[in-house]
Design a protein around this motif. Structure first.
Motif, PDB file in Angstrom:
ATOM      1  N   LEU A  88       4.604  24.235 -22.354  1.00 14.14           N
ATOM      2  CA  LEU A  88       3.786  25.551 -21.979  1.00 14.14           C
ATOM      3  C   LEU A  88       4.646  26.342 -20.959  1.00 14.14           C
ATOM      4  O   LEU A  88       4.558  27.567 -21.429  1.00 14.14           O
ATOM      5  CB  LEU A  88       2.530  25.445 -21.527  1.00 14.14           C
ATOM      6  N   GLY A  89       5.197  25.671 -20.024  1.00  8.45           N
ATOM      7  CA  GLY A  89       6.003  26.655 -19.295  1.00  8.45           C
ATOM      8  C   GLY A  89       7.173  27.304 -19.937  1.00  8.45           C
ATOM      9  O   GLY A  89       7.352  28.425 -19.491  1.00  8.45           O
ATOM     10  N   GLU A  92       6.001  29.961 -22.008  1.00  9.13           N
ATOM     11  CA  GLU A  92       5.759  31.020 -21.284  1.00  9.13           C
ATOM     12  C   GLU A  92       6.998  31.909 -20.948  1.00  9.13           C
ATOM     13  O   GLU A  92       7.179  33.300 -20.791  1.00  9.13           O
ATOM     14  CB  GLU A  92       5.176  30.806 -19.875  1.00  9.13           C
ATOM     15  N   LYS A  96       8.234  35.602 -22.254  1.00 17.58           N
ATOM     16  CA  LYS A  96       8.617  36.628 -21.113  1.00 17.58           C
ATOM     17  C   LYS A  96       9.837  37.190 -21.644  1.00 17.58           C
ATOM     18  O   LYS A  96       9.859  38.427 -21.580  1.00 17.58           O
ATOM     19  CB  LYS A  96       8.389  36.480 -19.605  1.00 17.58           C
TER      20      LYS A  96
END
Length: 202
Positions: A88-89, A92, A96
């Motif tokens: 999930l990181g 993200e 971005k």
């Protein structure tokens, strides 16, 4: 931007896989927890009913085994949770990055659109100016054509006037010559007449 999008898609797939595993492990933990509670309740009931030691030991072993399996599953769930959080990181971070690249692409596209719009306006102005010049040239050509027609007409009239003047000069010369001839003839007749009336000497 396409590379980032592909990476985001790949990471999304990994995240989906981790999410599925995570949910499945959660379901297993829940079932194992229910089984542990079931065996614990069974032990309590068996103890209350004073069942044989063999049955009690079997139930205890099953309970211990379920606890062991539950601990293993919880450990695996923890690892999968860490993997899921890491995925999930990454998602993200990639999202971005994709958003930044999308923004940069939109800015570049907007800049190109503005430049193209300016070029179109510039070309329209040049085209309009060329049309004005062409119209002005056509008007000047019409004026020149009209002047040429006037000059041709004046030249024609001048030629006629020259011809008329030449004719008049010729007629005047003829008339002058005729008048001179008539004067000579009359002068000759006068001399002859005067000769007839001169008295002869005796």
């Amino acid at each position: 931007m396409e590379a980032a999008a592909m990476a985001a898609v790949g990471t999304d797939a990994d995240t989906d896989a981790h999410s599925v595993v995570h949910r499945q492990l959660q379901d297993i933990v829940l079932v194992q927890q229910q089984q542990i509670e079931y065996f614990s309740e069974m032990i309590r009931n068996k103890e209350e009913e004073s069942v044989s030691i063999k049955v009690h030991e079997d139930v205890v072993k099953e309970l211990e085994n379920e606890k062991f399996q539950h601990a293993k599953t919880k450990s695996l769930l923890s690892k999968e949770s860490e993997k899921l959080q890491f995925a999930l990181g990454e998602v993200e971070i990639l999202m971005k990055q994709l958003e930044r690249e999308k923004k940069a692409f939109e800015n570049a596209l907007e800049s190109i659109k503005n430049k193209a719009s300016k070029e179109v306006n510039k070309n329209d102005k040049l085209k309009s100016k060329c049309n004005d010049i062409e119209n002005q040239v056509e008007k000047q050509e019409d004026i020149l054509s009209s002047k040429e027609d006037q000059i041709k007409e004046l030249c024609h009239q001048l030629a006629k006037q020259k011809a008329t003047l030449k004719q008049q000069v010729t007629e005047f010369e003829i008339q002058k010559q005729q008048n001179a001839y008539i004067e000579r003839v009359l002068e000759g007749k006068k001399k002859k007449a005067r000769g007839k009336f001169i008295p002869t000497s005796k």
